[in-house]
Design an enzyme around this catalytic site. Structure first.
Site, PDB file in Angstrom:
ATOM      1  N   GLU A   1      -4.534 -10.630  43.038  1.00  0.00           N
ATOM      2  CA  GLU A   1      -4.352 -11.694  41.984  1.00  0.00           C
ATOM      3  C   GLU A   1      -3.456 -12.740  42.674  1.00  0.00           C
ATOM      4  O   GLU A   1      -2.631 -12.344  43.405  1.00  0.00           O
ATOM      5  CB  GLU A   1      -3.423 -10.613  41.330  1.00  0.00           C
ATOM      6  CG  GLU A   1      -5.004 -10.186  39.998  1.00  0.00           C
ATOM      7  CD  GLU A   1      -4.250  -9.083  39.426  1.00  0.00           C
ATOM      8  OE1 GLU A   1      -4.921  -9.108  38.253  1.00  0.00           O
ATOM      9  OE2 GLU A   1      -3.342  -8.459  39.108  1.00  0.00           O
TER      10      GLU A   1
ATOM     11  N   CYS B   1       2.374 -18.078  42.221  1.00  0.00           N
ATOM     12  CA  CYS B   1       2.842 -16.126  42.593  1.00  0.00           C
ATOM     13  C   CYS B   1       1.854 -16.390  43.381  1.00  0.00           C
ATOM     14  O   CYS B   1       0.340 -15.693  43.362  1.00  0.00           O
ATOM     15  CB  CYS B   1       2.933 -15.777  41.456  1.00  0.00           C
ATOM     16  SG  CYS B   1       3.929 -14.415  41.721  1.00  0.00           S
TER      17      CYS B   1
ATOM     18  N   CYS C   1       0.552  -1.873  48.325  1.00  0.00           N
ATOM     19  CA  CYS C   1       1.708  -1.979  48.928  1.00  0.00           C
ATOM     20  C   CYS C   1       1.966  -0.550  49.531  1.00  0.00           C
ATOM     21  O   CYS C   1       1.823   0.115  48.428  1.00  0.00           O
ATOM     22  CB  CYS C   1       1.972  -2.342  47.607  1.00  0.00           C
ATOM     23  SG  CYS C   1       4.283  -2.678  48.269  1.00  0.00           S
TER      24      CYS C   1
ATOM     25  N   CYS D   1       6.894   1.879  44.461  1.00  0.00           N
ATOM     26  CA  CYS D   1       7.745   2.158  43.495  1.00  0.00           C
ATOM     27  C   CYS D   1       7.693   2.255  42.126  1.00  0.00           C
ATOM     28  O   CYS D   1       6.342   2.210  41.207  1.00  0.00           O
ATOM     29  CB  CYS D   1       8.591   0.405  43.399  1.00  0.00           C
ATOM     30  SG  CYS D   1       9.158  -0.166  44.769  1.00  0.00           S
TER      31      CYS D   1
ATOM     32  N   CYS E   1       6.471   0.153  39.156  1.00  0.00           N
ATOM     33  CA  CYS E   1       5.166  -1.049  39.753  1.00  0.00           C
ATOM     34  C   CYS E   1       3.714  -0.884  39.067  1.00  0.00           C
ATOM     35  O   CYS E   1       3.655   0.427  39.655  1.00  0.00           O
ATOM     36  CB  CYS E   1       5.874  -1.720  40.947  1.00  0.00           C
ATOM     37  SG  CYS E   1       4.701  -2.723  41.410  1.00  0.00           S
TER      38      CYS E   1
ATOM     39  N   GLY F   1       2.340  -6.670  46.827  1.00  0.00           N
ATOM     40  CA  GLY F   1       2.753  -6.416  48.505  1.00  0.00           C
ATOM     41  C   GLY F   1       4.073  -6.550  49.053  1.00  0.00           C
ATOM     42  O   GLY F   1       4.850  -7.199  48.051  1.00  0.00           O
ATOM     43  N   GLU F   2       4.476  -5.953  49.765  1.00  0.00           N
ATOM     44  CA  GLU F   2       5.354  -5.940  50.177  1.00  0.00           C
ATOM     45  C   GLU F   2       5.331  -7.217  51.327  1.00  0.00           C
ATOM     46  O   GLU F   2       5.417  -6.529  52.459  1.00  0.00           O
ATOM     47  CB  GLU F   2       6.217  -5.056  50.420  1.00  0.00           C
ATOM     48  CG  GLU F   2       7.099  -4.767  51.484  1.00  0.00           C
ATOM     49  CD  GLU F   2       8.269  -5.630  50.903  1.00  0.00           C
ATOM     50  OE1 GLU F   2       8.921  -5.534  49.573  1.00  0.00           O
ATOM     51  OE2 GLU F   2       9.053  -6.391  51.826  1.00  0.00           O
TER      52      GLU F   2
ATOM     53  N   SER G   1      10.015 -12.584  48.424  1.00  0.00           N
ATOM     54  CA  SER G   1      10.690 -11.454  47.186  1.00  0.00           C
ATOM     55  C   SER G   1      10.839  -9.968  48.295  1.00  0.00           C
ATOM     56  O   SER G   1       9.536  -9.672  48.986  1.00  0.00           O
ATOM     57  CB  SER G   1      10.300 -11.441  46.472  1.00  0.00           C
ATOM     58  OG  SER G   1      10.595 -10.397  45.487  1.00  0.00           O
TER      59      SER G   1
ATOM     60  N   SER H   1      14.728  -7.614  45.144  1.00  0.00           N
ATOM     61  CA  SER H   1      14.722  -6.581  43.984  1.00  0.00           C
ATOM     62  C   SER H   1      15.772  -5.643  44.376  1.00  0.00           C
ATOM     63  O   SER H   1      15.121  -4.557  45.063  1.00  0.00           O
ATOM     64  CB  SER H   1      13.255  -6.356  44.495  1.00  0.00           C
ATOM     65  OG  SER H   1      12.145  -7.174  44.186  1.00  0.00           O
ATOM     66  N   LEU H   2      16.998  -5.741  43.154  1.00  0.00           N
ATOM     67  CA  LEU H   2      17.870  -4.734  44.028  1.00  0.00           C
ATOM     68  C   LEU H   2      17.474  -3.801  43.255  1.00  0.00           C
ATOM     69  O   LEU H   2      17.442  -2.937  43.027  1.00  0.00           O
ATOM     70  CB  LEU H   2      19.424  -5.506  43.717  1.00  0.00           C
ATOM     71  CG  LEU H   2      20.371  -4.802  43.770  1.00  0.00           C
ATOM     72  CD1 LEU H   2      20.283  -4.340  45.145  1.00  0.00           C
ATOM     73  CD2 LEU H   2      21.751  -5.184  43.497  1.00  0.00           C
ATOM     74  N   HIS H   3      17.667  -4.166  41.771  1.00  0.00           N
ATOM     75  CA  HIS H   3      17.020  -3.480  40.356  1.00  0.00           C
ATOM     76  C   HIS H   3      17.916  -2.046  39.910  1.00  0.00           C
ATOM     77  O   HIS H   3      18.032  -1.475  39.059  1.00  0.00           O
ATOM     78  CB  HIS H   3      15.832  -3.077  40.738  1.00  0.00           C
ATOM     79  CG  HIS H   3      14.590  -3.632  41.204  1.00  0.00           C
ATOM     80  ND1 HIS H   3      14.502  -4.879  40.517  1.00  0.00           N
ATOM     81  CD2 HIS H   3      13.934  -3.215  41.351  1.00  0.00           C
ATOM     82  CE1 HIS H   3      13.934  -5.351  41.102  1.00  0.00           C
ATOM     83  NE2 HIS H   3      13.138  -4.528  41.547  1.00  0.00           N
TER      84      HIS H   3
ATOM     85  N   ASN I   1       8.574  -5.508  31.912  1.00  0.00           N
ATOM     86  CA  ASN I   1       7.079  -5.542  31.476  1.00  0.00           C
ATOM     87  C   ASN I   1       6.394  -3.951  31.575  1.00  0.00           C
ATOM     88  O   ASN I   1       5.655  -3.323  32.465  1.00  0.00           O
ATOM     89  CB  ASN I   1       6.692  -5.891  31.974  1.00  0.00           C
ATOM     90  CG  ASN I   1       5.902  -7.487  31.353  1.00  0.00           C
ATOM     91  OD1 ASN I   1       5.914  -7.444  30.127  1.00  0.00           O
ATOM     92  ND2 ASN I   1       5.581  -8.922  31.988  1.00  0.00           N
TER      93      ASN I   1
ATOM     94  N   CYS J   1       5.249 -11.451  37.202  1.00  0.00           N
ATOM     95  CA  CYS J   1       4.837 -10.967  38.912  1.00  0.00           C
ATOM     96  C   CYS J   1       5.650  -9.497  38.838  1.00  0.00           C
ATOM     97  O   CYS J   1       6.141  -9.199  38.053  1.00  0.00           O
ATOM     98  CB  CYS J   1       6.146 -11.835  39.460  1.00  0.00           C
ATOM     99  SG  CYS J   1       5.289 -13.394  39.813  1.00  0.00           S
TER     100      CYS J   1
HETATM  101  N1  SAH Z   1       7.217  -6.343  46.614  1.00  0.00           N
HETATM  102  C1  SAH Z   1       8.120  -7.522  46.640  1.00  0.00           C
HETATM  103  C2  SAH Z   1       8.326  -9.078  45.837  1.00  0.00           C
HETATM  104  C3  SAH Z   1       6.793  -7.777  44.618  1.00  0.00           C
HETATM  105  S1  SAH Z   1       6.708  -7.705  43.208  1.00  0.00           S
HETATM  106  C4  SAH Z   1       9.091  -6.814  45.975  1.00  0.00           C
HETATM  107  O1  SAH Z   1       9.557  -6.070  45.056  1.00  0.00           O
HETATM  108  O2  SAH Z   1       9.987  -7.960  45.762  1.00  0.00           O
HETATM  109  C5  SAH Z   1       7.920  -9.077  42.759  1.00  0.00           C
HETATM  110  C6  SAH Z   1       8.673  -8.673  41.263  1.00  0.00           C
HETATM  111  O3  SAH Z   1       7.976  -7.956  40.460  1.00  0.00           O
HETATM  112  C7  SAH Z   1       9.812  -7.608  42.030  1.00  0.00           C
HETATM  113  O4  SAH Z   1      11.251  -7.679  41.949  1.00  0.00           O
HETATM  114  C8  SAH Z   1       9.324  -6.191  41.129  1.00  0.00           C
HETATM  115  O5  SAH Z   1      10.337  -5.398  41.286  1.00  0.00           O
HETATM  116  C9  SAH Z   1       9.042  -6.750  39.784  1.00  0.00           C
HETATM  117  N2  SAH Z   1       8.312  -5.933  39.562  1.00  0.00           N
HETATM  118  C10 SAH Z   1       7.938  -4.934  39.476  1.00  0.00           C
HETATM  119  N3  SAH Z   1       6.661  -4.420  38.148  1.00  0.00           N
HETATM  120  C11 SAH Z   1       7.430  -4.591  37.108  1.00  0.00           C
HETATM  121  C12 SAH Z   1       8.254  -4.931  35.640  1.00  0.00           C
HETATM  122  N4  SAH Z   1       6.955  -3.422  35.136  1.00  0.00           N
HETATM  123  N5  SAH Z   1       7.875  -5.290  35.513  1.00  0.00           N
HETATM  124  C13 SAH Z   1       8.805  -6.389  34.987  1.00  0.00           C
HETATM  125  N6  SAH Z   1       8.379  -6.564  35.933  1.00  0.00           N
HETATM  126  C14 SAH Z   1       8.339  -5.728  38.041  1.00  0.00           C
HETATM  127 FE1  SF4 Z   2       5.407  -2.665  46.351  1.00  0.00          FE
HETATM  128 FE2  SF4 Z   2       6.756  -4.712  45.394  1.00  0.00          FE
HETATM  129 FE3  SF4 Z   2       5.687  -2.909  43.852  1.00  0.00          FE
HETATM  130 FE4  SF4 Z   2       8.276  -2.599  44.954  1.00  0.00          FE
HETATM  131  S1  SF4 Z   2       7.815  -4.168  43.413  1.00  0.00           S
HETATM  132  S2  SF4 Z   2       5.293  -0.973  45.023  1.00  0.00           S
HETATM  133  S3  SF4 Z   2       7.328  -3.062  46.987  1.00  0.00           S
HETATM  134  S4  SF4 Z   2       5.236  -4.656  45.240  1.00  0.00           S
END
Ligand code: SAH
Ligand code: SF4
Length: 352
Positions: free
Chosen positions: A87, A113, A120, A124, A127, A170-171, A202, A225-227, A301, A344
């Site tokens: 996507e 995007c 991936c 996480c 995700c 993906g990463e 990212s 992506s620190l979180h 989200n 995203c």
């Molecule tokens: N793998 C990379 C890039 C793709 S994810 C990364 O993790 O940075 C892109 C962004 O979407 C990341 O910051 C991720 O943490 C965020 N994301 C993942 N799941 C989400 C969700 N359920 N709601 C909002 N953002 C989310």
């Molecule tokens: Fe992969 Fe980014 Fe999703 Fe983590 S947030 S599983 S690194 S796509």
């Protein structure tokens, strides 16, 4: 399986089609005239066109489905030649503005995007992409084609620049060689001409790869992506933190070459009751001290059966205010495409 001509830089193409000015012509047809077949490339001799179509395909993606959100963002589901699907999302950032006389004040602005892998490996907890596991890396051409097809499908003229965010499935740094090649192909002034400063990578924080990317000196922007601000929570949310903890990520960022006018973006996904308190905001300020950073707060989200909740608006706002009052630039990301799960990190596709 045949490779796509989108996998090649202009230099590489000039090894394939001779004499070398043919590569320029080919680029022109592909990236400026948006050709849909080798056949229609009028000034390219027949034997070269045959050589190309015998050995290569032009477009490695097929549009399967488009979902449009009420805010104007559009989610594309693409099928790859081996049947997997990915996507990508078109995000209109600014609408075209015209004055009373109908004169255009500014043109609309877009970000696209893009995905870098099918699935991936990082896994996480929050995700959706992680749920389907990892299938394979995307080729440079499959990364390029997402932007090319979306520009084409929306009649976005060749000379209208778009921004690219590698925030789809993906990463990206787990596919760093194909990523670097895609960045180069995007940059080509005779191709899509999308400069490095319009491309944001990212990453979940693969410190060694951040350093490698830094050494490549491509000029791209970086988003982390620190979180979470302590390792204990970050490990639970992002298993990669066991290999690369917060300190190692911050150190890698400190060594990353950044244009003096730009900043490193830190994405902070806010989940109710987990990381939305002022104590975390305080730690975040400390962590980022001395870094030219910009924090982007993202509302979690939710998706069906997701284990986390969206934070309250009040907590989100207070978190932002705390950072701003302590000299850390911070914005709250508008969740585009919420109604079609096109934010995203909300991208998910079914198996072939
Ligand atoms: N793998 C990379 C890039 C793709 S994810 C990364 O993790 O940075 C892109 C962004 O979407 C990341 O910051 C991720 O943490 C965020 N994301 C993942 N799941 C989400 C969700 N359920 N709601 C909002 N953002 C989310
Ligand atoms: Fe992969 Fe980014 Fe999703 Fe983590 S947030 S599983 S690194 S796509």
């Amino acid at each position: 399986m045949k490779k796509s001509v989108l996998d090649f830089t202009k230099d590489e193409l000039s090894q394939i089609v001779k004499p070398s000015f043919r590569a320029k012509q080919l680029y022109h047809w592909i990236y400026q005239k948006y050709a849909n077949s080798f056949e229609e490339m009028k000034n390219i001799p027949k034997d070269i066109k045959e050589q190309l179509s015998d050995n290569y395909i032009l477009n490695p993606l097929e549009i399967v489905k488009i979902e449009e959100s009420s805010d104007g963002s559009k989610k594309y589901l693409f099928r790859l030649t081996d049947g997997f699907t990915i996507e990508s999302v078109l995000l209109p950032m600014k609408k075209e503005k015209v004055d009373e006389d109908g004169k255009i004040i500014h043109l609309s602005k877009y970000s696209i995007c893009v995905s870098s892998q099918v699935g991936c490996k990082i896994g996480c907890a929050f995700c959706l992409t992680a749920k389907e596991g990892f299938k394979r890396d995307l080729t440079p051409g499959e990364i390029i084609a997402q932007v090319l097809e979306i520009k084409k499908d929306n009649d976005i003229a060749q000379n209208r620049r778009v921004n690219i965010v590698y925030m789809g499935m993906g990463e990206p740094l787990d596919n760093i060689n194909n990523l670097a090649k895609a960045i180069e192909i995007f940059k080509d002034p005779e191709g899509l001409a999308i400069g490095a400063r319009r491309q944001t990578i990212s990453t979940s924080g693969l410190s060694a790869q951040i350093e490698k990317l830094g050494k490549m000196n491509l000029g791209v922007l970086l988003a982390i992506s620190l979180h979470a601000v302590d390792d204990e929570l970050r490990e639970k949310l992002m298993p990669i933190n066991r290999a690369y903890n917060i300190e190692s990520v911050i150190n890698a960022v400190r060594s990353f070459p950044i244009d003096a006018r730009k900043r490193v973006m830190f994405e902070y996904l806010v989940m109710k009751g987990l990381n939305d308190d002022i104590k975390s905001a305080k730690k975040l300020v400390k962590l980022l001290s001395g870094i030219r950073a910009k924090v982007n707060l993202i509302y979690f989200n939710p998706y069906p059966n997701s284990p986390f909740q969206r934070p309250s608006q009040k907590d989100m706002f207070e978190f932002k205010e705390y950072l701003n009052n302590h000299s850390v630039l911070c914005t709250i990301r508008q969740s585009k495409g919420l109604d079609i799960s096109a934010a995203c990190g909300q991208l998910y596709s079914s198996q072939p």
